[in-house]
Design an enzyme around this catalytic site. Structure first.
Site, PDB file in Angstrom:
ATOM      1  N   GLY A  11       5.742 -20.436  -0.288  1.00  0.00           N
ATOM      2  CA  GLY A  11       5.777 -19.466   0.324  1.00  0.00           C
ATOM      3  C   GLY A  11       5.131 -19.295   1.415  1.00  0.00           C
ATOM      4  N   LEU A  13       1.922 -17.983   2.582  1.00  0.00           N
ATOM      5  CA  LEU A  13       0.701 -18.307   2.542  1.00  0.00           C
ATOM      6  C   LEU A  13       0.471 -19.604   1.928  1.00  0.00           C
ATOM      7  CD1 LEU A  13      -2.330 -17.671   2.987  1.00  0.00           C
ATOM      8  CD2 LEU A  13      -2.149 -16.385   0.716  1.00  0.00           C
ATOM      9  N   ASP A  38       5.480 -22.223 -13.356  1.00  0.00           N
ATOM     10  CA  ASP A  38       5.959 -21.031 -13.320  1.00  0.00           C
ATOM     11  C   ASP A  38       4.772 -19.810 -13.836  1.00  0.00           C
ATOM     12  OD1 ASP A  38       7.117 -18.443 -13.937  1.00  0.00           O
ATOM     13  OD2 ASP A  38       8.827 -19.160 -15.175  1.00  0.00           O
ATOM     14  N   ALA A  62       4.044 -14.404  -5.853  1.00  0.00           N
ATOM     15  CA  ALA A  62       4.046 -13.132  -5.984  1.00  0.00           C
ATOM     16  C   ALA A  62       5.344 -12.486  -5.756  1.00  0.00           C
ATOM     17  CB  ALA A  62       3.090 -12.141  -4.799  1.00  0.00           C
ATOM     18  N   ASP A 104      -2.326  -4.190   1.199  1.00  0.00           N
ATOM     19  CA  ASP A 104      -2.799  -3.033   1.771  1.00  0.00           C
ATOM     20  C   ASP A 104      -1.857  -1.804   0.950  1.00  0.00           C
ATOM     21  OD1 ASP A 104      -0.311  -4.117   2.978  1.00  0.00           O
ATOM     22  OD2 ASP A 104      -0.283  -2.876   4.766  1.00  0.00           O
ATOM     23  N   TYR A 127       5.975  -2.130  -5.954  1.00  0.00           N
ATOM     24  CA  TYR A 127       5.297  -3.425  -5.429  1.00  0.00           C
ATOM     25  C   TYR A 127       3.702  -2.944  -5.441  1.00  0.00           C
ATOM     26  CZ  TYR A 127       3.447  -6.693  -2.096  1.00  0.00           C
ATOM     27  OH  TYR A 127       2.801  -7.695  -1.500  1.00  0.00           O
ATOM     28  N   LYS A 131       0.845  -4.717  -7.674  1.00  0.00           N
ATOM     29  CA  LYS A 131      -0.377  -5.524  -7.057  1.00  0.00           C
ATOM     30  C   LYS A 131      -1.706  -5.061  -7.648  1.00  0.00           C
ATOM     31  CE  LYS A 131      -0.095  -8.604  -4.552  1.00  0.00           C
ATOM     32  NZ  LYS A 131       0.280 -10.192  -4.732  1.00  0.00           N
ATOM     33  N   TRP A 152       0.743  -7.193   6.407  1.00  0.00           N
ATOM     34  CA  TRP A 152       1.631  -7.558   7.542  1.00  0.00           C
ATOM     35  C   TRP A 152       1.742  -9.065   7.689  1.00  0.00           C
ATOM     36  CZ3 TRP A 152       1.935  -3.721  12.123  1.00  0.00           C
ATOM     37  CH2 TRP A 152       1.915  -2.170  11.831  1.00  0.00           C
TER      38      TRP A 152
HETATM   39  N1  NAP Z   1       4.410 -10.903   3.167  1.00  0.00           N
HETATM   40  C1  NAP Z   1       3.624  -9.791   3.450  1.00  0.00           C
HETATM   41  O1  NAP Z   1       3.752  -9.177   4.536  1.00  0.00           O
HETATM   42  C2  NAP Z   1       2.537  -9.477   2.714  1.00  0.00           C
HETATM   43  C3  NAP Z   1       1.701  -8.358   2.775  1.00  0.00           C
HETATM   44  C4  NAP Z   1       0.296  -8.006   2.272  1.00  0.00           C
HETATM   45  C5  NAP Z   1       0.044  -8.992   1.191  1.00  0.00           C
HETATM   46  N2  NAP Z   1       0.846  -9.914   0.766  1.00  0.00           N
HETATM   47  C6  NAP Z   1       0.495 -10.700  -0.435  1.00  0.00           C
HETATM   48  O2  NAP Z   1       0.158 -12.163   0.057  1.00  0.00           O
HETATM   49  C7  NAP Z   1       0.435 -12.981  -0.849  1.00  0.00           C
HETATM   50  C8  NAP Z   1       1.327 -14.103  -0.466  1.00  0.00           C
HETATM   51  O3  NAP Z   1       2.642 -13.574   0.340  1.00  0.00           O
HETATM   52  P1  NAP Z   1       3.707 -14.509   0.823  1.00  0.00           P
HETATM   53  O4  NAP Z   1       4.333 -13.665   1.934  1.00  0.00           O
HETATM   54  O5  NAP Z   1       3.014 -15.917   1.325  1.00  0.00           O
HETATM   55  O6  NAP Z   1       4.799 -14.777  -0.179  1.00  0.00           O
HETATM   56  P2  NAP Z   1       5.992 -15.325  -0.260  1.00  0.00           P
HETATM   57  O7  NAP Z   1       6.373 -15.945   0.896  1.00  0.00           O
HETATM   58  O8  NAP Z   1       7.252 -14.501  -0.851  1.00  0.00           O
HETATM   59  O9  NAP Z   1       5.776 -16.591  -1.342  1.00  0.00           O
HETATM   60  C9  NAP Z   1       5.770 -16.372  -2.852  1.00  0.00           C
HETATM   61  C10 NAP Z   1       5.800 -17.641  -3.328  1.00  0.00           C
HETATM   62  O10 NAP Z   1       5.688 -17.347  -4.784  1.00  0.00           O
HETATM   63  C11 NAP Z   1       6.945 -18.222  -5.527  1.00  0.00           C
HETATM   64  N3  NAP Z   1       7.075 -17.688  -6.979  1.00  0.00           N
HETATM   65  C12 NAP Z   1       8.039 -16.706  -7.077  1.00  0.00           C
HETATM   66  N4  NAP Z   1       7.889 -16.546  -8.546  1.00  0.00           N
HETATM   67  C13 NAP Z   1       7.079 -17.401  -8.967  1.00  0.00           C
HETATM   68  C14 NAP Z   1       6.849 -17.667 -10.279  1.00  0.00           C
HETATM   69  N5  NAP Z   1       7.453 -17.192 -11.313  1.00  0.00           N
HETATM   70  N6  NAP Z   1       6.128 -18.879 -10.351  1.00  0.00           N
HETATM   71  C15 NAP Z   1       5.395 -19.581  -9.316  1.00  0.00           C
HETATM   72  N7  NAP Z   1       5.528 -19.197  -8.093  1.00  0.00           N
HETATM   73  C16 NAP Z   1       6.663 -18.089  -7.908  1.00  0.00           C
HETATM   74  C17 NAP Z   1       7.996 -17.772  -4.462  1.00  0.00           C
HETATM   75  O11 NAP Z   1       9.242 -18.606  -4.905  1.00  0.00           O
HETATM   76  P3  NAP Z   1      10.738 -17.992  -4.374  1.00  0.00           P
HETATM   77  O12 NAP Z   1      10.873 -17.797  -2.946  1.00  0.00           O
HETATM   78  O13 NAP Z   1      11.505 -18.963  -5.036  1.00  0.00           O
HETATM   79  O14 NAP Z   1      10.767 -16.783  -5.296  1.00  0.00           O
HETATM   80  C18 NAP Z   1       7.440 -18.152  -3.384  1.00  0.00           C
HETATM   81  O15 NAP Z   1       7.351 -19.483  -2.731  1.00  0.00           O
HETATM   82  C19 NAP Z   1       1.266 -12.303  -2.123  1.00  0.00           C
HETATM   83  O16 NAP Z   1       0.319 -12.232  -3.017  1.00  0.00           O
HETATM   84  C20 NAP Z   1       1.672 -11.013  -1.501  1.00  0.00           C
HETATM   85  O17 NAP Z   1       1.692 -10.080  -2.265  1.00  0.00           O
HETATM   86  C21 NAP Z   1       2.017 -10.373   1.593  1.00  0.00           C
END
Ligand code: NAP
Length: 284
Positions: A11, A13, A38, A62, A104, A127, A131, A152
């Site tokens: 993902g 991060l 997983d 996530a 947030d 969501y 969380k 964000w």
């Molecule tokens: N994105 C935002 O704007 C945002 C804002 C605030 C907080 N956050 C938090 O920041 C963190 C990182 O976010 P991100 O944007 O980097 O997330 P992301 O790009 O959606 O990455 C999540 C990763 O987790 C993988 N995943 C899904 N199901 C899984 C499983 N069962 N076991 C292992 N891995 C699995 C996904 O694979 P697939 O792609 O194949 O599903 C993806 O590679 C998360 O906790 C998120 O809630 C994000």
């Protein structure tokens, strides 16, 4: 020598954690995603953490599709609430640590001053609710746990707002973007750097807020993205009600970062400086 497990490593991060790993060669890394570990499989999580003698888990996995989550409650709950509990229990079983990333969206966004960690939570979406439950699950099951709420997030990896606005700005002459939702963009590389700072300094149990510095609306953010990308597109400010989404968004979600800065000695860049860095990295 510490063994670090990063879940969800494909993902935004997770990828940024991989990029920066080269700067922290004192650790041994285990980067996994759903195909290799997983996190919804409790036994697999315990086996992995035990076999690889993991000292620190950084959970970047996530369910992050905020609108889709409203119709996929079960999967979202499993990934955001239940699975972090499995990771926390596995960490606790060997007195290891866990860093859980949160959001947030645990707040409803009715504040007018930046949110501190101890302020009452009130998620308004599936969501955000899952969380928040994930945070509680981690804190309950692992003593050495750190929760980082961020906001964000964008990066050179994956799909995100920055990439979408660059694409739309190139495709269209005009674009409407909401100006009444205010927060702070966060370059995932800055968050990854903060996570390494925490690991280096040592886990101090608790909840922390992290975003880049400064404040803006999605409209301001879009204008900056276009300016820094050399895109000329007429961006018009929209009210949230003109852009309905399935899941409600917080109108104000600026996070107060005093605690993470003071506890771990972290210096945070302004969002515009980091946006510049990210766009430069995207073009290389
Ligand atoms: N994105 C935002 O704007 C945002 C804002 C605030 C907080 N956050 C938090 O920041 C963190 C990182 O976010 P991100 O944007 O980097 O997330 P992301 O790009 O959606 O990455 C999540 C990763 O987790 C993988 N995943 C899904 N199901 C899984 C499983 N069962 N076991 C292992 N891995 C699995 C996904 O694979 P697939 O792609 O194949 O599903 C993806 O590679 C998360 O906790 C998120 O809630 C994000």
């Amino acid at each position: 020598m510490k063994n670090i497990l990063v879940t969800g490593a494909n993902g935004q991060l997770g990828n940024e954690m991989q990029v920066l790993a080269h700067e922290y060669e004192q650790y041994t890394y285990f980067f996994t995603d759903v195909d290799t570990l997983d996190i919804c499989d409790e036994q697999a999580v315990l086996n992995y953490v035990t076999e690889h003698q993991i000292d620190v888990i950084v959970n970047c996995a996530a369910y992050t599709a905020v609108d889709k989550a409203e119709d996929n409650k079960e999967l979202c709950d499993k990934l955001n609430r239940v699975a972090p509990g499995y990771l926390a229990k596995a960490a606790q079983s060997r007195n290891a640590s866990i860093i859980q990333v949160s959001t947030d969206y645990v707040f409803d966004g009715t504040n007018h001053i930046p949110y501190k960690e101890e302020e009452p939570t009130c998620p308004a979406s599936v969501y955000g609710t899952t969380k928040l439950a994930g945070e509680q699950n981690v804190l309950e099951h692992c003593h050495n746990s750190v929760i980082i709420r961020t906001a964000w997030l964008y990066s050179i990896f994956g799909n995100n707002f920055v990439k979408t606005m660059i694409r739309l700005g190139q495709e269209r002459d005009t674009l409407g973007v909401v100006f009444d939702q205010v927060g702070t963009p966060t370059y995932a590389r800055d968050l990854a750097r903060a996570i390494y700072a925490i690991i280096n300094k040592g886990i101090v149990r608790g909840v922390y807020h992290f975003s880049d510095e400064g404040v803006c609306s999605w409209y301001d953010f879009t204008k900056a993205i276009h300016r820094l990308s050399g895109i000329s597109c007429d961006v018009k400010p929209l009210h949230s009600e003109d852009f309905p989404a399935k899941a409600p968004r917080p109108h104000y979600s600026v996070l107060d970062k005093t605690k993470i800065k003071e506890t771990f000695g972290i210096v945070i860049p302004h969002w515009e400086e980091s946006l510049k860095e990210c766009i430069k990295a995207m073009n290389n």
